[in-house]
Design a protein around this motif. Structure first.
Motif, PDB file in Angstrom:
ATOM      1  N   LEU A   1     -88.452 -36.552   7.048  1.00 35.77           N
ATOM      2  CA  LEU A   1     -88.846 -37.915   7.421  1.00 35.77           C
ATOM      3  C   LEU A   1     -90.243 -37.935   8.025  1.00 35.77           C
ATOM      4  N   GLY A   2     -91.028 -36.905   7.714  1.00 33.72           N
ATOM      5  CA  GLY A   2     -92.358 -36.783   8.300  1.00 33.72           C
ATOM      6  C   GLY A   2     -93.358 -37.800   7.757  1.00 33.72           C
ATOM      7  N   MET A   3     -94.622 -37.581   8.105  1.00 33.12           N
ATOM      8  CA  MET A   3     -95.662 -38.567   7.783  1.00 33.12           C
ATOM      9  C   MET A   3     -96.329 -38.346   6.437  1.00 33.12           C
ATOM     10  N   ASP A   4     -96.096 -37.207   5.827  1.00 36.29           N
ATOM     11  CA  ASP A   4     -96.793 -36.899   4.580  1.00 36.29           C
ATOM     12  C   ASP A   4     -96.422 -37.910   3.492  1.00 36.29           C
ATOM     13  N   LYS A   5     -97.301 -38.033   2.497  1.00 36.49           N
ATOM     14  CA  LYS A   5     -97.088 -39.073   1.484  1.00 36.49           C
ATOM     15  C   LYS A   5     -95.860 -38.829   0.618  1.00 36.49           C
ATOM     16  N   VAL A   6     -95.320 -37.600   0.620  1.00 33.28           N
ATOM     17  CA  VAL A   6     -94.166 -37.293  -0.225  1.00 33.28           C
ATOM     18  C   VAL A   6     -92.842 -37.611   0.477  1.00 33.28           C
ATOM     19  N   SER A   7     -92.875 -37.929   1.755  1.00 30.46           N
ATOM     20  CA  SER A   7     -91.616 -38.184   2.466  1.00 30.46           C
ATOM     21  C   SER A   7     -91.011 -39.509   2.006  1.00 30.46           C
ATOM     22  N   VAL A   8     -89.709 -39.634   2.158  1.00 31.50           N
ATOM     23  CA  VAL A   8     -89.021 -40.850   1.709  1.00 31.50           C
ATOM     24  C   VAL A   8     -89.565 -42.110   2.387  1.00 31.50           C
ATOM     25  N   PRO A   9     -89.773 -42.115   3.718  1.00 33.30           N
ATOM     26  CA  PRO A   9     -90.354 -43.327   4.310  1.00 33.30           C
ATOM     27  C   PRO A   9     -91.718 -43.671   3.701  1.00 33.30           C
TER      28      PRO A   9
ATOM     29  N   GLY B   1     -89.492 -52.925  14.469  1.00 33.04           N
ATOM     30  CA  GLY B   1     -89.173 -53.041  15.885  1.00 33.04           C
ATOM     31  C   GLY B   1     -89.278 -54.469  16.386  1.00 33.04           C
ATOM     32  N   SER B   2     -89.134 -54.601  17.686  1.00 36.04           N
ATOM     33  CA  SER B   2     -89.173 -55.941  18.268  1.00 36.04           C
ATOM     34  C   SER B   2     -90.537 -56.175  18.908  1.00 36.04           C
ATOM     35  N   ARG B   3     -90.856 -57.431  19.103  1.00 37.84           N
ATOM     36  CA  ARG B   3     -92.188 -57.770  19.592  1.00 37.84           C
ATOM     37  C   ARG B   3     -92.410 -57.277  21.020  1.00 37.84           C
ATOM     38  N   ASP B   4     -91.323 -57.186  21.791  1.00 37.26           N
ATOM     39  CA  ASP B   4     -91.492 -56.847  23.207  1.00 37.26           C
ATOM     40  C   ASP B   4     -91.383 -55.355  23.488  1.00 37.26           C
ATOM     41  N   GLN B   5     -91.295 -54.548  22.455  1.00 39.17           N
ATOM     42  CA  GLN B   5     -91.133 -53.126  22.720  1.00 39.17           C
ATOM     43  C   GLN B   5     -92.455 -52.499  23.165  1.00 39.17           C
ATOM     44  N   ALA B   6     -92.339 -51.446  23.943  1.00 38.09           N
ATOM     45  CA  ALA B   6     -93.531 -50.695  24.328  1.00 38.09           C
ATOM     46  C   ALA B   6     -93.952 -49.786  23.179  1.00 38.09           C
ATOM     47  N   GLU B   7     -95.209 -49.484  23.108  1.00 42.83           N
ATOM     48  CA  GLU B   7     -95.702 -48.624  22.042  1.00 42.83           C
ATOM     49  C   GLU B   7     -96.575 -47.522  22.601  1.00 42.83           C
ATOM     50  N   THR B   8     -96.614 -46.433  21.905  1.00 40.81           N
ATOM     51  CA  THR B   8     -97.535 -45.365  22.254  1.00 40.81           C
ATOM     52  C   THR B   8     -98.067 -44.782  20.959  1.00 40.81           C
ATOM     53  N   PRO B   9     -99.346 -44.419  20.917  1.00 41.95           N
ATOM     54  CA  PRO B   9     -99.886 -43.905  19.658  1.00 41.95           C
ATOM     55  C   PRO B   9     -99.448 -42.471  19.388  1.00 41.95           C
ATOM     56  N   PHE B  10     -99.395 -42.099  18.138  1.00 43.82           N
ATOM     57  CA  PHE B  10     -99.204 -40.704  17.783  1.00 43.82           C
ATOM     58  C   PHE B  10    -100.549 -39.989  17.789  1.00 43.82           C
ATOM     59  N   ILE B  11    -100.525 -38.721  18.159  1.00 40.57           N
ATOM     60  CA  ILE B  11    -101.721 -37.883  18.010  1.00 40.57           C
ATOM     61  C   ILE B  11    -101.643 -37.298  16.605  1.00 40.57           C
ATOM     62  N   VAL B  12    -102.429 -37.814  15.705  1.00 39.64           N
ATOM     63  CA  VAL B  12    -102.294 -37.406  14.306  1.00 39.64           C
ATOM     64  C   VAL B  12    -103.387 -36.428  13.922  1.00 39.64           C
ATOM     65  N   ARG B  13    -102.967 -35.229  13.574  1.00 39.27           N
ATOM     66  CA  ARG B  13    -103.906 -34.255  13.016  1.00 39.27           C
ATOM     67  C   ARG B  13    -103.854 -34.411  11.513  1.00 39.27           C
ATOM     68  N   SER B  14    -104.997 -34.469  10.875  1.00 37.02           N
ATOM     69  CA  SER B  14    -104.977 -34.729   9.436  1.00 37.02           C
ATOM     70  C   SER B  14    -104.374 -33.562   8.663  1.00 37.02           C
ATOM     71  N   THR B  15    -104.516 -32.340   9.162  1.00 43.36           N
ATOM     72  CA  THR B  15    -103.989 -31.199   8.414  1.00 43.36           C
ATOM     73  C   THR B  15    -102.463 -31.164   8.417  1.00 43.36           C
ATOM     74  N   HIS B  16    -101.851 -31.350   9.548  1.00 43.47           N
ATOM     75  CA  HIS B  16    -100.396 -31.323   9.586  1.00 43.47           C
ATOM     76  C   HIS B  16     -99.889 -32.361  10.569  1.00 43.47           C
ATOM     77  N   PRO B  17     -99.836 -33.608  10.127  1.00 42.51           N
ATOM     78  CA  PRO B  17     -99.446 -34.667  11.054  1.00 42.51           C
ATOM     79  C   PRO B  17     -97.982 -34.554  11.472  1.00 42.51           C
ATOM     80  N   THR B  18     -97.726 -34.752  12.759  1.00 40.15           N
ATOM     81  CA  THR B  18     -96.350 -34.777  13.268  1.00 40.15           C
ATOM     82  C   THR B  18     -96.234 -35.955  14.228  1.00 40.15           C
ATOM     83  N   TYR B  19     -95.007 -36.247  14.622  1.00 40.36           N
ATOM     84  CA  TYR B  19     -94.781 -37.331  15.583  1.00 40.36           C
ATOM     85  C   TYR B  19     -95.049 -36.786  16.987  1.00 40.36           C
ATOM     86  N   ASN B  20     -96.319 -36.636  17.252  1.00 43.33           N
ATOM     87  CA  ASN B  20     -96.812 -35.971  18.450  1.00 43.33           C
ATOM     88  C   ASN B  20     -97.344 -37.038  19.412  1.00 43.33           C
ATOM     89  N   ILE B  21     -96.804 -37.080  20.607  1.00 43.67           N
ATOM     90  CA  ILE B  21     -97.254 -38.096  21.560  1.00 43.67           C
ATOM     91  C   ILE B  21     -97.802 -37.439  22.819  1.00 43.67           C
TER      92      ILE B  21
END
Ligand SMILES: *[C@@H]1O[C@H](CO)[C@@H](O)[C@H](O)[C@H]1NC(C)=O
Ligand SMILES: *[C@@H]1O[C@H](CO)[C@@H](O)[C@H](O)[C@H]1NC(C)=O
Ligand SMILES: *[C@@H]1O[C@H](CO)[C@@H](O)[C@H](O)[C@H]1NC(C)=O
Ligand SMILES: *[C@@H]1O[C@H](CO)[C@@H](O)[C@H](O)[C@H]1NC(C)=O
Ligand SMILES: *[C@@H]1O[C@H](CO)[C@@H](O)[C@H](O)[C@H]1NC(C)=O
Length: 401
Positions: free
Chosen positions: A272-280, A312-332
């Motif tokens: 379920l990662g961020m790469d273009k081949v993942s299902v999401p 998600g919902s409008r009132d939820q809190a958000e935090t950005p991911f730290i995205v490395r282009s070489t191997h992106p992960t859900y890194n906060i």
């Protein structure tokens, strides 16, 4: 009232016995902030496309494992009581195996695992979804893995988990999948944009081979990419309940090695990662969902829900991911922690991982949090020196009145 945590899973439901975990190894420390695995994250309002997910020790997964004569998924008998020391200890062992697979642990941890002394060793992910692909359809119970990208299933097997060949009696249809037997399958050729190994191709129009190596020793899946339909359900609006056959590119996993032959992701794995081949990513790029996002929700009974396209919902809190282009992960990035009345300034990054039971912290954050917590708790400390299968992994446990 339902709580809602799209995309990022955080433990919200305090455990009945606030156990603080200390891992066996020295490189990171575990902290059972709450029962993350059974975190009480009810679905607020379902949306997009989705299917049910099942905890590794839920009745559905147990039944599935039994139908296939596979005992490897069974919950340790003494650990069935949620909240018991054995329960947390079993989850902790699971996490150690999981970290070894991910490579979040340091090299010496990997060696520790290869040498054993962990009863649940490389036993796979925590959350599964029953998914169907192809025409006629074939059903798989796939592990959901936010730490990798490719979706693959056992297929045209040259070397697959032994359970793949076991026929169920009275269970669901367990025909093995083969693209040749599916009228909706399409070859993914080497000039397809999702083909990541063009150098391994004989010609541009031959089938694209794939090979994914996982960090744990000798663990891999390889085969060819295929395109076929994945069965999903529309959950919102007038068309709620409508079946959607989503064309998906996934791996026809002909050769699995290592942990995949020993109980991990025996029936395939959905990255379920961020790469273009993942299902999401594929669902979003094909326009089947409007947003490149998904939510996963878990309930106490082990059954949950994954929804693709959930914004998600409008009132939820958000935090950005730290995205490395070489191997992106859900890194906060974590900048502060509140413990009761104390606010602790910290600064570290952390990977959000749906497959891990507990929250793990390195020092100095671990010591800052645990000492602050302990200083504010009035209950008497409990001391479990062993859980019968090795040292008890949790440092801070309390007798509750
Ligand atoms: C695990 O390690 C401990 C301590 O080194 C040892 O006492 C125990 O026998 C080992 N257990 C297994 C199953 O190897
Ligand atoms: C799979 O096929 C069976 C009939 O062969 C059907 O009953 C079932 O609904 C199908 N599953 C999906 C997800 O379409
Ligand atoms: C691959 O391409 C070549 C040249 O364009 C063609 O002759 C051949 O039939 C193609 N093979 C397949 C399997 O499509
Ligand atoms: C990995 O495979 C190599 C070569 O087949 C073998 O020598 C080694 O023992 C394996 N390692 C483990 C941990 O299984
Ligand atoms: C997460 O981001 C931090 C900060 O950029 C980086 O040091 C760390 O390696 C990243 N972790 C992963 C697993 O990508």
């Amino acid at each position: 009232m339902p709580l809602r945590v799209p995309t990022i899973l955080l433990p919200l439901h305090a455990s009945p016995s606030p156990a603080m975990a200390r891992s066996y190894s020295h490189s990171y420390r575990g902290l059972a902030v709450a029962v993350a695995v059974a975190a009480f994250l009810a679905v607020g309002q379902a949306s997009g496309l989705g299917f049910d997910i099942h905890h590794r020790y839920s009745p559905v997964v147990q039944r599935w494992a039994e139908e296939r004569g596979h005992a490897g998924l069974r919950w340790p008998a003494d650990a069935v009581v949620e909240g018991s020391p054995a329960y947390y200890s079993a989850l902790s062992r699971h996490d150690h195996a999981h970290f070894a697979r991910r490579g979040l642990a340091q090299g010496d941890d990997l060696l520790t695992f290869a040498d054993g002394n962990v009863t649940v060793r490389l036993d796979g992910s925590l959350h599964y979804a029953e998914v169907a692909v192809g025409t006629p359809n074939t059903t798989f119970l796939v592990a959901l893995d936010t730490g990798s990208d490719l979706f693959w299933v056992p297929c045209d097997c040259k070397q697959c988990s032994p359970i793949t060949n076991i026929t169920a009696q009275g269970g669901p249809d367990l025909r093995p999948y083969s693209p040749a037997q599916s009228s909706t399958s399409k070859t993914v050729t080497c000039d397809n944009g999702l083909c990541e190994r063009p150098n391994a191709c004989a010609t541009r129009n031959s089938s694209c081979p794939y090979a994914v190596r996982y960090v744990s020793a000798n663990t891999s899946s390889s085969g060819v990419l295929v395109e076929d339909v994945l069965y999903l359900t529309r959950e919102r609006g007038a068309v709620a309940g409508a079946a959607v056959k989503a064309p998906i590119v996934f791996g026809c996993g002909q050769v699995q090695t290592g942990a995949f032959l020993e109980g991990a992701a025996m029936d395939g794995l959905m990255g379920l990662g961020m790469d273009k081949v993942s299902v999401p990513s594929i669902l979003a790029s094909s326009g089947l969902v409007k947003s490149d996002s998904f939510s996963m929700c878990f309930s106490r009974d082990g059954v949950g829900r994954i929804n693709f396209g959930d914004t998600g919902s409008r009132d939820q809190a958000e935090t950005p991911f730290i995205v490395r282009s070489t191997h992106p992960t859900y890194n906060i990035s974590v900048t502060s922690m509140d413990v009761g009345s104390n606010s602790l300034p910290v600064g570290f990054s952390a990977v959000v991982d749906s497959g891990t039971s507990f929250t793990y912290l390195n020092d100095p954050a671990y010591t800052a949090l645990t000492t602050s917590f302990n200083s504010q708790v009035n209950e008497r400390r409990a001391n479990f020196s062993t859980d019968g299968s090795g040292p008890f992994p949790f440092e801070y446990c309390y007798h509750l009145r």
